[in-house]
Design a protein around this motif. Structure first.
Motif, PDB file in Angstrom:
ATOM      1  N   VAL A  30      43.697  -7.726 -10.836  1.00 58.46           N
ATOM      2  CA  VAL A  30      42.293  -7.616 -11.229  1.00 58.46           C
ATOM      3  C   VAL A  30      42.146  -6.728 -12.463  1.00 58.46           C
ATOM      4  CG1 VAL A  30      40.021  -6.792 -10.513  1.00 58.46           C
ATOM      5  CG2 VAL A  30      41.466  -8.041  -8.890  1.00 58.46           C
ATOM      6  N   LEU A  31      42.857  -5.583 -12.470  1.00 57.29           N
ATOM      7  CA  LEU A  31      42.748  -4.656 -13.595  1.00 57.29           C
ATOM      8  C   LEU A  31      43.305  -5.255 -14.883  1.00 57.29           C
ATOM      9  CD1 LEU A  31      43.706  -1.253 -11.903  1.00 57.29           C
ATOM     10  CD2 LEU A  31      41.429  -2.125 -12.488  1.00 57.29           C
ATOM     11  N   LEU A  32      44.398  -6.002 -14.783  1.00 57.07           N
ATOM     12  CA  LEU A  32      44.988  -6.609 -15.978  1.00 57.07           C
ATOM     13  C   LEU A  32      44.056  -7.630 -16.622  1.00 57.07           C
ATOM     14  CD1 LEU A  32      48.718  -7.123 -14.861  1.00 57.07           C
ATOM     15  CD2 LEU A  32      47.876  -5.588 -16.656  1.00 57.07           C
ATOM     16  N   ASN A  33      43.149  -8.174 -15.839  1.00 58.32           N
ATOM     17  CA  ASN A  33      42.226  -9.189 -16.348  1.00 58.32           C
ATOM     18  C   ASN A  33      40.781  -8.695 -16.393  1.00 58.32           C
ATOM     19  OD1 ASN A  33      43.840 -11.943 -16.526  1.00 58.32           O
ATOM     20  ND2 ASN A  33      44.550 -10.882 -14.679  1.00 58.32           N
ATOM     21  N   ALA A  34      40.611  -7.379 -16.394  1.00 57.32           N
ATOM     22  CA  ALA A  34      39.262  -6.814 -16.356  1.00 57.32           C
ATOM     23  C   ALA A  34      38.441  -7.201 -17.575  1.00 57.32           C
ATOM     24  CB  ALA A  34      39.338  -5.291 -16.247  1.00 57.32           C
ATOM     25  N   SER A  35      39.087  -7.388 -18.726  1.00 56.39           N
ATOM     26  CA  SER A  35      38.353  -7.709 -19.950  1.00 56.39           C
ATOM     27  C   SER A  35      37.807  -9.137 -19.947  1.00 56.39           C
ATOM     28  CB  SER A  35      39.260  -7.505 -21.170  1.00 56.39           C
ATOM     29  OG  SER A  35      40.368  -8.391 -21.115  1.00 56.39           O
ATOM     30  N   ARG A  36      38.286  -9.959 -19.031  1.00 50.70           N
ATOM     31  CA  ARG A  36      37.804 -11.345 -18.906  1.00 50.70           C
ATOM     32  C   ARG A  36      37.569 -11.669 -17.431  1.00 50.70           C
ATOM     33  NH1 ARG A  36      42.417 -14.243 -17.358  1.00 50.70           N
ATOM     34  NH2 ARG A  36      41.354 -16.221 -17.815  1.00 50.70           N
ATOM     35  N   ILE A  37      36.945 -10.729 -16.742  1.00 48.97           N
ATOM     36  CA  ILE A  37      36.913 -10.779 -15.288  1.00 48.97           C
ATOM     37  C   ILE A  37      36.222 -12.025 -14.745  1.00 48.97           C
ATOM     38  CG2 ILE A  37      34.776  -9.455 -15.033  1.00 48.97           C
ATOM     39  CD1 ILE A  37      37.960  -9.190 -12.851  1.00 48.97           C
ATOM     40  N   HIS A  38      35.156 -12.487 -15.383  1.00 47.72           N
ATOM     41  CA  HIS A  38      34.428 -13.645 -14.846  1.00 47.72           C
ATOM     42  C   HIS A  38      35.253 -14.927 -14.995  1.00 47.72           C
ATOM     43  CE1 HIS A  38      31.051 -11.089 -14.216  1.00 47.72           C
ATOM     44  NE2 HIS A  38      30.904 -10.832 -15.508  1.00 47.72           N
ATOM     45  N   ASP A  39      35.932 -15.086 -16.123  1.00 44.87           N
ATOM     46  CA  ASP A  39      36.811 -16.244 -16.286  1.00 44.87           C
ATOM     47  C   ASP A  39      38.019 -16.147 -15.356  1.00 44.87           C
ATOM     48  OD1 ASP A  39      35.407 -17.730 -18.270  1.00 44.87           O
ATOM     49  OD2 ASP A  39      36.033 -16.263 -19.761  1.00 44.87           O
ATOM     50  N   TYR A  40      38.492 -14.923 -15.131  1.00 45.11           N
ATOM     51  CA  TYR A  40      39.619 -14.736 -14.212  1.00 45.11           C
ATOM     52  C   TYR A  40      39.211 -15.068 -12.779  1.00 45.11           C
ATOM     53  CZ  TYR A  40      43.511 -12.511 -11.759  1.00 45.11           C
ATOM     54  OH  TYR A  40      44.600 -12.262 -10.942  1.00 45.11           O
ATOM     55  N   PHE A  41      38.031 -14.630 -12.369  1.00 44.41           N
ATOM     56  CA  PHE A  41      37.537 -14.988 -11.041  1.00 44.41           C
ATOM     57  C   PHE A  41      37.416 -16.509 -10.908  1.00 44.41           C
ATOM     58  CE2 PHE A  41      35.181 -10.810  -9.788  1.00 44.41           C
ATOM     59  CZ  PHE A  41      36.410 -10.237  -9.489  1.00 44.41           C
ATOM     60  N   SER A  42      36.968 -17.166 -11.971  1.00 44.12           N
ATOM     61  CA  SER A  42      36.859 -18.626 -11.939  1.00 44.12           C
ATOM     62  C   SER A  42      38.225 -19.263 -11.740  1.00 44.12           C
ATOM     63  CB  SER A  42      36.225 -19.143 -13.236  1.00 44.12           C
ATOM     64  OG  SER A  42      34.889 -18.694 -13.360  1.00 44.12           O
ATOM     65  N   HIS A  43      39.228 -18.713 -12.419  1.00 46.14           N
ATOM     66  CA  HIS A  43      40.603 -19.223 -12.265  1.00 46.14           C
ATOM     67  C   HIS A  43      41.077 -19.052 -10.816  1.00 46.14           C
ATOM     68  CE1 HIS A  43      44.928 -19.688 -12.778  1.00 46.14           C
ATOM     69  NE2 HIS A  43      45.085 -18.471 -12.283  1.00 46.14           N
ATOM     70  N   LEU A  44      40.864 -17.873 -10.241  1.00 44.31           N
ATOM     71  CA  LEU A  44      41.282 -17.621  -8.862  1.00 44.31           C
ATOM     72  C   LEU A  44      40.597 -18.580  -7.892  1.00 44.31           C
ATOM     73  CD1 LEU A  44      41.241 -13.698  -8.681  1.00 44.31           C
ATOM     74  CD2 LEU A  44      43.209 -15.196  -9.059  1.00 44.31           C
ATOM     75  N   LEU A  45      39.318 -18.798  -8.093  1.00 45.50           N
ATOM     76  CA  LEU A  45      38.563 -19.643  -7.181  1.00 45.50           C
ATOM     77  C   LEU A  45      38.961 -21.109  -7.295  1.00 45.50           C
ATOM     78  CD1 LEU A  45      35.118 -17.867  -7.578  1.00 45.50           C
ATOM     79  CD2 LEU A  45      36.468 -17.997  -5.478  1.00 45.50           C
ATOM     80  N   ARG A  46      39.262 -21.563  -8.496  1.00 47.18           N
ATOM     81  CA  ARG A  46      39.723 -22.951  -8.655  1.00 47.18           C
ATOM     82  C   ARG A  46      41.043 -23.168  -7.937  1.00 47.18           C
ATOM     83  NH1 ARG A  46      37.776 -22.393 -14.027  1.00 47.18           N
ATOM     84  NH2 ARG A  46      39.876 -21.807 -14.710  1.00 47.18           N
ATOM     85  N   GLN A  47      41.889 -22.132  -7.909  1.00 48.01           N
ATOM     86  CA  GLN A  47      43.199 -22.249  -7.292  1.00 48.01           C
ATOM     87  C   GLN A  47      43.183 -21.995  -5.780  1.00 48.01           C
ATOM     88  OE1 GLN A  47      45.910 -23.236  -9.093  1.00 48.01           O
ATOM     89  NE2 GLN A  47      44.474 -23.445 -10.802  1.00 48.01           N
ATOM     90  N   SER A  48      42.045 -21.625  -5.232  1.00 49.40           N
ATOM     91  CA  SER A  48      42.000 -21.264  -3.805  1.00 49.40           C
ATOM     92  C   SER A  48      40.861 -21.969  -3.064  1.00 49.40           C
ATOM     93  CB  SER A  48      41.841 -19.743  -3.668  1.00 49.40           C
ATOM     94  OG  SER A  48      40.704 -19.294  -4.380  1.00 49.40           O
ATOM     95  N   ASN A  49      40.499 -23.151  -3.536  1.00 51.02           N
ATOM     96  CA  ASN A  49      39.449 -23.933  -2.872  1.00 51.02           C
ATOM     97  C   ASN A  49      38.118 -23.191  -2.821  1.00 51.02           C
ATOM     98  OD1 ASN A  49      38.917 -26.511  -1.850  1.00 51.02           O
ATOM     99  ND2 ASN A  49      39.047 -25.802   0.271  1.00 51.02           N
ATOM    100  N   HIS A  50      37.890 -22.359  -3.820  1.00 49.02           N
ATOM    101  CA  HIS A  50      36.614 -21.701  -4.087  1.00 49.02           C
ATOM    102  C   HIS A  50      36.251 -20.560  -3.141  1.00 49.02           C
ATOM    103  CE1 HIS A  50      35.916 -24.522  -7.270  1.00 49.02           C
ATOM    104  NE2 HIS A  50      36.103 -25.533  -6.450  1.00 49.02           N
ATOM    105  N   THR A  51      37.193 -20.077  -2.363  1.00 47.82           N
ATOM    106  CA  THR A  51      36.975 -18.857  -1.586  1.00 47.82           C
ATOM    107  C   THR A  51      38.318 -18.138  -1.429  1.00 47.82           C
ATOM    108  OG1 THR A  51      35.176 -19.878  -0.324  1.00 47.82           O
ATOM    109  CG2 THR A  51      36.105 -17.848   0.566  1.00 47.82           C
ATOM    110  N   ILE A  52      38.323 -16.822  -1.698  1.00 46.65           N
ATOM    111  CA  ILE A  52      39.564 -16.064  -1.608  1.00 46.65           C
ATOM    112  C   ILE A  52      39.267 -14.637  -1.173  1.00 46.65           C
ATOM    113  CG2 ILE A  52      39.446 -15.445  -4.069  1.00 46.65           C
ATOM    114  CD1 ILE A  52      42.499 -15.425  -4.120  1.00 46.65           C
TER     115      ILE A  52
END
Length: 419
Positions: A30-52
């Motif tokens: 999370v910290l490594l991607n803090a500068s693009r946190i919303h796009d990073y969250f979108s990436h995580l959610l796409r890879q986890s069926n939208h809940t993680i």
């Protein structure tokens, strides 16, 4: 629902898009991607069926559930609304908002919402908001943009629009109206907010200053002087009858009807402009002002996705991700396309609030939604009809609780010649 829950549990156990480290959990990712946190969250959610589930360090209380699943969001905001509130830490984080409706819960929220709902239904209040928005455009936005056009100055439209919003809210609901004066010498601007410190920039390279009234009676006096009723304004300004502002029509690029002879179109007339409304909806879909909605469970529960929720579990609803989901908006979800909001009959398509969640859903749906659209339409129509704006610098959105452009939106302004 059982099959779907079992599938999601299988996915969460066998595949995670973010590494769970010993002791520190998922915090490094999370910290490594803090500068693009919303796009990073979108990436995580796409890879986890939208809940993680995001796990923090073992010694902390930073665990939370991140979701953009429409069924989960509908369940949290509507079906099981009573079991999810703002959480015990929300008020501390947003202390600046005081005890207002945005941070209140339970009985306090119910009382404030009821009073707000009654106020917003008053015809004289709606008329005041409409008139105030038109006056703020005429006496504020136009003065700034005219000065920029004449002087060749760049304008930060993001900052200017934020000031317009503050002015509209304060003048309409708090009877507070403050002047700001650009320096060095420039035309005074009525756009301002209640602040006792220098307050950002409108003109590139020029500081805008704000001040507080010296007495409680001063704001009301300023309101009467700066924004008198139309009849009184004609008496105060001898030139108002001989040199009226040019008639405002809507630019062909965003309007379907001409409103000749009217200085500003009314709210009812603006509502007929389907493409303008669709353009605003599309902008809010991709760039919601509040990209994350934070909730917390009161009692243990199970989400439709099958994820278990303990007591006081923090849940982050990613509105930013929802606006980019192919499952909701189709294969072109990342493209800016206002036409997606318009039906074959030329009407606005009604998208359920648990899919288009910019204005929230369920009992806490934003009561000021229609008023917000009114302000947006009045300002957008007036600016597009009267000026050409050429973007100089834009950039990516900042990773913050309120979505905005990291370095503003600098534009060059040219006044249009209205024939």
């Amino acid at each position: 629902m059982c099959d779907r829950a079992n599938f999601n549990r299988f996915i969460s156990k066998n595949k995670s898009p973010i590494k769970d480290w010993p002791f520190v959990g998922m915090l490094p990712g999370v910290l490594l991607n803090a500068s693009r946190i919303h796009d990073y969250f979108s990436h995580l959610l796409r890879q986890s069926n939208h809940t993680i589930k995001i796990k923090g360090p073992w010694f902390s209380n930073l665990n939370f559930i991140l979701t953009s699943d429409p069924e989960n969001i509908h369940y949290i905001l509507s079906t099981s609304f009573a079991n999810f509130n703002k959480g015990r830490n929300f008020k501390e984080v947003f202390e600046v908002l005081g005890d207002g409706i945005l941070v209140a819960d339970s009985d306090s929220w119910k009382m404030q919402r009821k009073l707000t709902h009654i106020l917003f239904r008053q015809s004289n209040f709606l008329s005041l908001l409409e008139t105030t928005a038109q006056q703020n455009v005429q006496n504020g936005l136009f003065k700034i943009l005219d000065h920029a056009s004449e002087s060749g100055l760049q304008v930060d439209m993001q900052d200017l629009c934020q000031r317009f919003t503050f002015d509209e809210n304060y003048l309409s609901t708090l009877n507070l109206f403050l002047n700001r004066h650009p320096t060095p010498q420039a035309k005074p601007s009525p756009l301002g907010i209640s602040a006792g410190r220098p307050s950002g920039r409108v003109f590139s390279g020029q500081r805008i200053q704000a001040w507080r009234p010296e007495s409680p009676a001063e704001p009301a006096k300023l309101v009467r002087e700066q924004c008198p009723p139309p009849a009184q304004q004609a008496r105060l300004d001898p030139e108002s009858q001989t040199s009226p502002p040019p008639p405002l029509d809507l630019a062909p690029a965003v309007a379907e009807a001409a409103l000749a002879g009217e200085p500003f179109p009314s709210f009812a007339e603006l509502n007929k402009l389907v493409y303008l409304h669709a353009t605003l909806c599309e902008t809010l879909r991709l760039y919601p002002p509040v990209p994350i909605n934070r909730k917390a469970s009161i009692k243990p529960d199970t989400l439709p996705s099958g994820h278990q929720v303990n007591q006081e579990t923090e849940i982050l609803l990613s509105i930013y991700t929802m606006g980019r989901m192919h499952e909701i908006w189709g294969a072109d979800a990342s493209a800016f396309n206002p036409d997606r909001w318009i039906s074959d009959k030329g009407k606005i398509i009604d998208v359920p609030s648990y899919k288009f969640n910019t204005f929230r859903a369920g009992p806490r749906t934003c009561v000021g939604k229609d008023l917000a659209f009114m302000e947006l339409k009045i300002a957008a129509a007036a600016i597009i009809w009267s000026y050409d704006l050429h973007v100089v610098t834009g950039g990516q959105s900042a990773s913050s609780l309120a979505l905005h452009m990291e370095h503003g939106l600098k534009v060059n302004v040219t006044t249009k010649t209205i024939l």
